[in-house]
Design a protein around this motif. Structure first.
Motif, PDB file in Angstrom:
ATOM      1  N   CYS A   1       0.055  -7.846  40.905  1.00  0.00           N
ATOM      2  CA  CYS A   1       0.178  -8.822  41.991  1.00  0.00           C
ATOM      3  C   CYS A   1       1.351  -8.470  42.894  1.00  0.00           C
ATOM      4  O   CYS A   1       1.238  -8.497  44.127  1.00  0.00           O
ATOM      5  CB  CYS A   1       0.364 -10.230  41.426  1.00  0.00           C
ATOM      6  N   LEU A   2       2.478  -8.121  42.299  1.00  0.00           N
ATOM      7  CA  LEU A   2       3.669  -7.790  43.072  1.00  0.00           C
ATOM      8  C   LEU A   2       3.447  -6.531  43.907  1.00  0.00           C
ATOM      9  O   LEU A   2       3.859  -6.463  45.079  1.00  0.00           O
ATOM     10  CB  LEU A   2       4.863  -7.612  42.129  1.00  0.00           C
ATOM     11  N   CYS A   3       2.771  -5.545  43.326  1.00  0.00           N
ATOM     12  CA  CYS A   3       2.461  -4.316  44.073  1.00  0.00           C
ATOM     13  C   CYS A   3       1.586  -4.628  45.286  1.00  0.00           C
ATOM     14  O   CYS A   3       1.801  -4.086  46.380  1.00  0.00           O
ATOM     15  CB  CYS A   3       1.759  -3.306  43.166  1.00  0.00           C
ATOM     16  N   SER A   4       0.587  -5.485  45.102  1.00  0.00           N
ATOM     17  CA  SER A   4      -0.284  -5.872  46.220  1.00  0.00           C
ATOM     18  C   SER A   4       0.500  -6.585  47.307  1.00  0.00           C
ATOM     19  O   SER A   4       0.340  -6.318  48.501  1.00  0.00           O
ATOM     20  CB  SER A   4      -1.413  -6.783  45.715  1.00  0.00           C
ATOM     21  N   LEU A   5       1.367  -7.495  46.899  1.00  0.00           N
ATOM     22  CA  LEU A   5       2.143  -8.284  47.861  1.00  0.00           C
ATOM     23  C   LEU A   5       3.039  -7.404  48.723  1.00  0.00           C
ATOM     24  O   LEU A   5       3.273  -7.687  49.896  1.00  0.00           O
ATOM     25  CB  LEU A   5       2.992  -9.316  47.116  1.00  0.00           C
ATOM     26  N   LEU A   6       3.536  -6.306  48.148  1.00  0.00           N
ATOM     27  CA  LEU A   6       4.469  -5.436  48.862  1.00  0.00           C
ATOM     28  C   LEU A   6       3.799  -4.599  49.940  1.00  0.00           C
ATOM     29  O   LEU A   6       4.466  -3.841  50.653  1.00  0.00           O
ATOM     30  CB  LEU A   6       5.201  -4.533  47.869  1.00  0.00           C
ATOM     31  N   ALA A   7       2.484  -4.730  50.064  1.00  0.00           N
ATOM     32  CA  ALA A   7       1.788  -4.048  51.162  1.00  0.00           C
ATOM     33  C   ALA A   7       2.101  -4.705  52.503  1.00  0.00           C
ATOM     34  O   ALA A   7       1.873  -4.101  53.561  1.00  0.00           O
ATOM     35  CB  ALA A   7       0.282  -4.054  50.911  1.00  0.00           C
ATOM     36  N   GLU A   8       2.605  -5.947  52.471  1.00  0.00           N
ATOM     37  CA  GLU A   8       2.946  -6.662  53.700  1.00  0.00           C
ATOM     38  C   GLU A   8       4.455  -6.582  53.952  1.00  0.00           C
ATOM     39  O   GLU A   8       5.254  -6.809  53.044  1.00  0.00           O
ATOM     40  CB  GLU A   8       2.524  -8.127  53.597  1.00  0.00           C
ATOM     41  N   LYS A   9       4.838  -6.271  55.190  1.00  0.00           N
ATOM     42  CA  LYS A   9       6.254  -6.086  55.523  1.00  0.00           C
ATOM     43  C   LYS A   9       7.076  -7.343  55.247  1.00  0.00           C
ATOM     44  O   LYS A   9       8.191  -7.272  54.704  1.00  0.00           O
ATOM     45  CB  LYS A   9       6.402  -5.678  56.990  1.00  0.00           C
ATOM     46  N   ASP A  10       6.549  -8.503  55.621  1.00  0.00           N
ATOM     47  CA  ASP A  10       7.291  -9.746  55.402  1.00  0.00           C
ATOM     48  C   ASP A  10       7.576  -9.963  53.917  1.00  0.00           C
ATOM     49  O   ASP A  10       8.643 -10.476  53.544  1.00  0.00           O
ATOM     50  CB  ASP A  10       6.501 -10.936  55.953  1.00  0.00           C
ATOM     51  N   ASN A  11       6.638  -9.573  53.087  1.00  0.00           N
ATOM     52  CA  ASN A  11       6.832  -9.735  51.643  1.00  0.00           C
ATOM     53  C   ASN A  11       7.877  -8.761  51.109  1.00  0.00           C
ATOM     54  O   ASN A  11       8.576  -9.066  50.134  1.00  0.00           O
ATOM     55  CB  ASN A  11       5.510  -9.560  50.898  1.00  0.00           C
ATOM     56  N   ARG A  12       7.991  -7.600  51.732  1.00  0.00           N
ATOM     57  CA  ARG A  12       9.050  -6.661  51.319  1.00  0.00           C
ATOM     58  C   ARG A  12      10.423  -7.262  51.614  1.00  0.00           C
ATOM     59  O   ARG A  12      11.362  -7.111  50.832  1.00  0.00           O
ATOM     60  CB  ARG A  12       8.891  -5.331  52.046  1.00  0.00           C
ATOM     61  N   ASP A  13      10.515  -7.959  52.743  1.00  0.00           N
ATOM     62  CA  ASP A  13      11.779  -8.613  53.077  1.00  0.00           C
ATOM     63  C   ASP A  13      12.084  -9.717  52.067  1.00  0.00           C
ATOM     64  O   ASP A  13      13.243  -9.883  51.635  1.00  0.00           O
ATOM     65  CB  ASP A  13      11.708  -9.202  54.481  1.00  0.00           C
ATOM     66  N   ARG A  14      11.052 -10.470  51.689  1.00  0.00           N
ATOM     67  CA  ARG A  14      11.251 -11.553  50.708  1.00  0.00           C
ATOM     68  C   ARG A  14      11.631 -10.964  49.348  1.00  0.00           C
ATOM     69  O   ARG A  14      12.446 -11.531  48.618  1.00  0.00           O
ATOM     70  CB  ARG A  14       9.973 -12.383  50.597  1.00  0.00           C
ATOM     71  N   PHE A  15      11.017  -9.846  49.003  1.00  0.00           N
ATOM     72  CA  PHE A  15      11.320  -9.156  47.750  1.00  0.00           C
ATOM     73  C   PHE A  15      12.775  -8.707  47.735  1.00  0.00           C
ATOM     74  O   PHE A  15      13.487  -8.856  46.734  1.00  0.00           O
ATOM     75  CB  PHE A  15      10.373  -7.959  47.603  1.00  0.00           C
ATOM     76  N   LEU A  16      13.243  -8.177  48.864  1.00  0.00           N
ATOM     77  CA  LEU A  16      14.630  -7.724  48.981  1.00  0.00           C
ATOM     78  C   LEU A  16      15.598  -8.907  48.874  1.00  0.00           C
ATOM     79  O   LEU A  16      16.589  -8.847  48.132  1.00  0.00           O
ATOM     80  CB  LEU A  16      14.820  -7.001  50.314  1.00  0.00           C
ATOM     81  N   GLN A  17      15.277  -9.985  49.582  1.00  0.00           N
ATOM     82  CA  GLN A  17      16.147 -11.166  49.560  1.00  0.00           C
ATOM     83  C   GLN A  17      16.164 -11.852  48.200  1.00  0.00           C
ATOM     84  O   GLN A  17      17.169 -12.444  47.796  1.00  0.00           O
ATOM     85  CB  GLN A  17      15.685 -12.157  50.640  1.00  0.00           C
ATOM     86  N   GLY A  18      15.054 -11.760  47.492  1.00  0.00           N
ATOM     87  CA  GLY A  18      14.972 -12.366  46.161  1.00  0.00           C
ATOM     88  C   GLY A  18      15.544 -11.497  45.060  1.00  0.00           C
ATOM     89  O   GLY A  18      15.347 -11.796  43.874  1.00  0.00           O
ATOM     90  N   GLU A  19      16.230 -10.409  45.443  1.00  0.00           N
ATOM     91  CA  GLU A  19      16.858  -9.477  44.498  1.00  0.00           C
ATOM     92  C   GLU A  19      15.840  -8.839  43.555  1.00  0.00           C
ATOM     93  O   GLU A  19      16.111  -8.597  42.393  1.00  0.00           O
ATOM     94  CB  GLU A  19      17.966 -10.177  43.700  1.00  0.00           C
ATOM     95  N   GLY A  20      14.666  -8.562  44.122  1.00  0.00           N
ATOM     96  CA  GLY A  20      13.642  -7.880  43.336  1.00  0.00           C
ATOM     97  C   GLY A  20      14.045  -6.472  42.948  1.00  0.00           C
ATOM     98  O   GLY A  20      13.722  -6.000  41.852  1.00  0.00           O
ATOM     99  N   LEU A  21      14.765  -5.779  43.850  1.00  0.00           N
ATOM    100  CA  LEU A  21      15.214  -4.417  43.533  1.00  0.00           C
ATOM    101  C   LEU A  21      16.149  -4.418  42.333  1.00  0.00           C
ATOM    102  O   LEU A  21      16.043  -3.556  41.441  1.00  0.00           O
ATOM    103  CB  LEU A  21      15.926  -3.810  44.742  1.00  0.00           C
ATOM    104  N   GLN A  22      17.053  -5.381  42.306  1.00  0.00           N
ATOM    105  CA  GLN A  22      17.992  -5.454  41.183  1.00  0.00           C
ATOM    106  C   GLN A  22      17.251  -5.687  39.870  1.00  0.00           C
ATOM    107  O   GLN A  22      17.597  -5.087  38.842  1.00  0.00           O
ATOM    108  CB  GLN A  22      19.011  -6.572  41.426  1.00  0.00           C
ATOM    109  N   LEU A  23      16.235  -6.555  39.913  1.00  0.00           N
ATOM    110  CA  LEU A  23      15.466  -6.839  38.694  1.00  0.00           C
ATOM    111  C   LEU A  23      14.731  -5.594  38.214  1.00  0.00           C
ATOM    112  O   LEU A  23      14.757  -5.268  37.013  1.00  0.00           O
ATOM    113  CB  LEU A  23      14.474  -7.969  38.957  1.00  0.00           C
ATOM    114  N   MET A  24      14.080  -4.877  39.145  1.00  0.00           N
ATOM    115  CA  MET A  24      13.340  -3.673  38.757  1.00  0.00           C
ATOM    116  C   MET A  24      14.293  -2.605  38.207  1.00  0.00           C
ATOM    117  O   MET A  24      13.975  -1.899  37.234  1.00  0.00           O
ATOM    118  CB  MET A  24      12.573  -3.104  39.956  1.00  0.00           C
TER     119      MET A  24
END
Length: 583
Positions: free
Chosen positions: A334-357
């Motif tokens: 689900c997360l991989c699919s969501l990251l196909a959209e630019k706005d979701n990449r921004d939300r992923f970055l703001q939600g500290e998704g990179l740190q979690l991964m």
């Protein structure tokens, strides 16, 4: 050649929901496990129905006939057998259009009778109980229509679909559950595939009559702590899966009708793991995978943070069972699919998704492979520029390069093959080189990335050249294989077909590997290029092979004369050509 399809090609980057097959390969992959489980569910339902029929026969026999060996038993045994044979013949008898109409009309009459008695005696259940039992029996009888999908247009023509869906709001949840069970059988993919016309007419009628919204409304009255009602919820999700599989464009309709919101809420519930939670994750993955509008809706609902929170549990805990592992993989999908959209990449970055991964990569749990896959999606393309810079800033290179240098053991890869692991790691490094540029204001990050290839006596250069040799051999073998196939089949493949086959057999990874070689040679320390040339000479390679691979890669990104070629592709193509000229 349709370059749009080729440039978007990315083999097996995301696990797809498994298709039900009569035979499933015996392996440990997530797709295979999901297919086996779906097939098992179907067979279990068939076995349950057979068991119910057998019990009914046995109860009737005991009521009407004495046991064999008792007085009169021998005399009646032949009669009993004859009755059984007649019943079996009746069950196996193929329905014709007249029989279908009789079943439908009987159902309509019993539904109407129950409605009338409930209106007439709303406070006296004893008065409408009999009609309710008859209606329940009629629903069971309607299941026989699932054996004749060619006659589904009759169901639609007799306006039976609104009558069935109307019962989803019935005061008795047993009736609502019975309707969900019925529709699930009618929409079974294997059944629908037997009649294209029948499938099309039934699906159209269901969608036009708001099947998704009515099922969501029914969920509010179902208690999943009751097994029968939990089965009803499961059947409802199966209906969504069946319809979307046969008509993918209705995935948006299902989401807008409330299924997206319900799935988010269902997955957030802090309840013990169960089959419905697993299935909810599968349905969410299906709704997100091929529908951009659904991905955008999910992000706008603010649910990405919720998804990250659910995955955070697996940072330090492995799933307790195979089914829970599948749930975790579905959430990563689900997360991989969501990251196909630019706005979701921004939300992923703001939600500290990179740190979690990044933390997941360090913890070395089963979630590591999923985290690697998510990073691959988050950092790819020009839309991943901010994530690339942030990944370097949070010391992601310190976590990534040990995985580049040494592929984890099978027990630590959670079902991911060596090639898949190497593909994700190499793809991430290639994305970092593409996005950590002076133009993107990431000069410091680029310098740190280049410095990695001079550490420890250029050990990472040795590793990238090892991968070059491995995947060059795979690409050469693919060329030989394609030639043999064309010779055996006696036909020529198109250029596009040949290119895609080669990508699947190892060229895809080789292109990234050779691109990285060009980057480190043209932008890195002079000792890096010397080491590359030294290794190529020792192994009988040449600079030409590296240049040719990257030149082919650049050539397939697009054509300036093609209006469908994006500006981003043209810029990358020009940059790659400049690297080739420098090398």
């Amino acid at each position: 050649m349709d370059v749009r399809e080729v440039t978007r090609f990315k083999p097996d980057m995301m696990l797809k929901p498994a298709m039900v097959q009569e035979e499933v390969e015996d392996d440990d992959s997530f797709e295979s496990q999901a297919a086996k489980r779906k097939l098992a569910r179907k067979r279990a339902q068939e076995m349950a129905r057979a068991a119910d029929l057998e019990r009914a026969y046995e109860e009737e026999r005991r009521a009407k006939y004495p046991r064999l060996g008792e007085e009169g038993g021998d005399k009646l045994s032949a009669e009993y057998q004859e009755q059984i044979d007649k019943m079996m013949d009746k069950v196996e008898e193929t329905l014709d259009d007249t029989g279908v109409k009789k079943i439908i009309l009987a159902f309509e009459k019993k539904a109407l009778k129950n409605q009338e008695t409930r209106i007439k005696f709303p406070e006296n259940p004893e008065k409408f109980m009999e009609s309710e039992m008859e209606l329940h029996d009629a629903l069971q009888e309607m299941k026989n229509l699932a054996t004749v999908p060619d006659y589904y247009p009759i169901i639609v023509d007799l306006n039976c679909v609104p009558s069935m869906l109307g019962l989803l709001t019935h005061e008795n949840t047993d009736i609502a559950v019975g309707v969900l069970d019925l529709i699930q059988e009618l929409t079974d993919v294997d059944t629908m595939n037997e009649s294209e016309e029948g499938a099309e007419s039934l699906i159209t009628a269901l969608v036009d009559n708001q099947v998704f919204a009515l099922m969501i409304a029914a969920f509010d009255r179902l208690d999943e702590s009751v097994k029968e009602e939990a089965d009803g919820v499961h059947n409802a999700m199966s209906i969504v899966e069946n319809i979307v599989e046969l008509r993918p464009q209705v995935a948006k309709d299902a989401a807008e009708a409330g299924f997206m919101t319900w799935l988010i809420k269902r997955l957030k519930e802090k309840v013990p793991f169960d089959g419905n939670k697993l299935y909810a994750s599968e349905i969410l993955s299906i709704l997100l995978q091929n529908e951009p509008a659904n991905r955008q809706m999910y992000g706008e609902l603010g649910a990405i943070d919720s998804l990250l929170q659910q995955l955070a549990y697996y940072k330090r805990h492995d799933p307790n069972q195979q089914e829970e592992f599948e749930l975790m993989e579905n959430l990563f999908n689900c997360l991989c699919s969501l990251l196909a959209e630019k706005d979701n990449r921004d939300r992923f970055l703001q939600g500290e998704g990179l740190q979690l991964m990044n933390l997941m990569l360090r913890e070395k749990k089963k979630s590591r492979s999923g985290a690697l896959r998510v990073l691959d999606h988050a950092l790819s393309g020009s839309e991943g520029a901010q994530n690339c810079s942030k990944f370097v800033d949070i010391l992601g290179l310190r976590t990534l390069f040990p995985l580049f240098m040494k592929t984890p053991k099978k027990s630590k890869r959670a079902g991911v093959t060596i090639d898949e692991h190497e593909e994700h790691v190499v793809s991430i490094i290639a994305s970092l080189f593409k996005n950590c540029t002076v133009g993107n204001g990431a000069t410091k990050q680029r310098d740190r990335l280049l410095a990695k290839f001079t550490e420890n006596d250029h050990e990472k250069v040795d590793r990238i050249m090892e991968l070059h040799e491995k995947y060059s051999a795979k690409a050469d073998n693919a060329d030989s294989k394609i030639r043999r196939e064309m010779k055996v089949l006696g036909e020529e493949f198109s250029d596009e077909e040949i290119y895609i086959k080669r990508l699947q057999e190892g060229l895809f990874v080789l292109q990234f590997v050779d691109y990285i070689i060009l980057e480190i040679c043209s932008s890195g320390a002079s000792s890096v290029k010397q080491r590359v040339l030294q290794i190529l000479n020792l192994r009988g390679g040449s600079l030409k092979t590296v240049r040719d691979v990257v030149r082919e890669y650049a050539g397939n990104l697009g054509d300036r004369e093609d209006e469908n070629t994006s500006q981003e592709a043209l810029v990358e193509q020009e940059y790659l050509q400049s690297l080739i000229d420098k090398f």
